[in-house]
Design a protein around this motif. Sequence first.
Motif, PDB file in Angstrom:
ATOM      1  N   ARG A  93       0.837  -1.195   0.000  1.00  0.00           N
ATOM      2  CA  ARG A  93       0.000   0.000   0.000  1.00  0.00           C
ATOM      3  C   ARG A  93       0.873   1.246   0.000  1.00  0.00           C
ATOM      4  N   GLU A  94       0.323   2.318  -0.542  1.00  0.00           N
ATOM      5  CA  GLU A  94       0.997   3.608  -0.555  1.00  0.00           C
ATOM      6  C   GLU A  94       0.345   4.528   0.466  1.00  0.00           C
ATOM      7  N   GLU A  95       1.170   5.108   1.310  1.00  0.00           N
ATOM      8  CA  GLU A  95       0.712   6.089   2.291  1.00  0.00           C
ATOM      9  C   GLU A  95       1.573   7.325   2.122  1.00  0.00           C
ATOM     10  N   SER A 130       3.931   9.494   0.282  1.00  0.00           N
ATOM     11  CA  SER A 130       4.858   9.255  -0.829  1.00  0.00           C
ATOM     12  C   SER A 130       5.621   7.950  -0.678  1.00  0.00           C
ATOM     13  N   LYS A 131       5.252   7.134   0.314  1.00  0.00           N
ATOM     14  CA  LYS A 131       5.986   5.899   0.590  1.00  0.00           C
ATOM     15  C   LYS A 131       5.140   4.673   0.270  1.00  0.00           C
ATOM     16  N   ARG A 132       5.832   3.597  -0.109  1.00  0.00           N
ATOM     17  CA  ARG A 132       5.192   2.304  -0.341  1.00  0.00           C
ATOM     18  C   ARG A 132       5.557   1.366   0.811  1.00  0.00           C
ATOM     19  N   TYR A 133       4.559   0.678   1.335  1.00  0.00           N
ATOM     20  CA  TYR A 133       4.761  -0.232   2.457  1.00  0.00           C
ATOM     21  C   TYR A 133       4.332  -1.635   2.055  1.00  0.00           C
ATOM     22  N   ARG A 134       5.187  -2.599   2.372  1.00  0.00           N
ATOM     23  CA  ARG A 134       4.871  -3.997   2.081  1.00  0.00           C
ATOM     24  C   ARG A 134       4.256  -4.664   3.305  1.00  0.00           C
TER      25      ARG A 134
END
Length: 391
Positions: free
Chosen positions: A142-144, A146-150
């Motif tokens: 998911r994107e929160e 400007s960052k992408r989190y796995r």
Amino acid sequence: MELLSSSFEERAEKRQKEIEVCLAGEQLRQRLHNAKQIRNLVVNRFTYPCSLVAKDVVTWLIKFKEAPDRETAINIMQKFMEHNIIHHVCDQHSTFKDAKLLYRFRNDDGTLLPTTETRIMNRSQQIYEMMTSKEDSILKVREEGSKRYRRTFLGSQMLDWLTKHFVVPGRLDGETLCRGMLEQGIIQPVNGHYHFSDSDRVYQFRINFRRRRKLIEVLDESNPWLEPMQESPDSPFCLRKLGAELPQCGFVCASDPNPEPPPLPKRPSTMGSEFCYSLYSPPKPVASLPSVLKKPVTLEELLAPGAPYIRKTLSIDADALGWGFIARGTGPCHIQAVDARSPAAAAGVKIRQFILSVNEINCLELEYCVIHKLIVSGPQKLILEVLEPID
């Protein structure tokens, strides 16, 4: 509030480091078993089961590029001693010495004392394995901002999943478990607010249980595990994933160009290596063994008030060949066969018992192959809850 969150985060990060060291130690233990560095050793006519020779292991770590030199290898093993993962077989040495001294993993000799922290870690690992083994996993990228989190999920989504798969009896119990996972640094909110709630807030597994650890990471005083480079949840070198597919004695190190797994050992029994819940072989197809049940039993019949079953909790310590029993079914699953000379038989496992839970994970609606993964990915000491029919 900000100071409280900062303190909470610091404790969670410290605990995460401790868990990563434990996971690295467990992966090393499996590899050393596979490489026959851990074995029964005889000194002065006394046998020390599941032991390793310190000097040989130091050489092995350098050979397989886990350490650049002997001093670094010793420091790695010393870190495992400080975390109570290994110890001298007679507890006469508190440090790891580059000598012909015998040491042992506490997970091999049963001296690893269970704590609240280890129970939460083991449950979290089993939940993670269950989630990642399903095609419709709730763990997403998911994107929160400007960052992408796995490996992320929604708080309410996690509680839905836990109750649906009978991991917890209710949502409040699920919240308690998730708060414990958050406090241990296993999960974290991506927005930095350190509490767990039954909401659409996004959380992330900050620990990837399937990642293969580099042992030199345990010496890093910073936190190299927050976002590992080129991390893959389905790494081909994932020990937990391979544990259900390869013989334990035949795990292939990534740097070994010519793997030749040795033949499977056999338990001295007429049933040999047929038992799927060993440390070596995956479960066989259901069709390979006719059911021992006198008649099919549904979940409703099993849980009906006054049903002719006794609830029992059994503790089984695996020996060198595993636990020694087979389960079959698609939910509820039953004990199909038990090796008479196995730890399972000694603990009271019998055919026709139905499996309620494995290491506190509810298994009533799980297929036998999923239960198999739970068992082989868990600790050597298996806590099995069963319903035994009253004859």
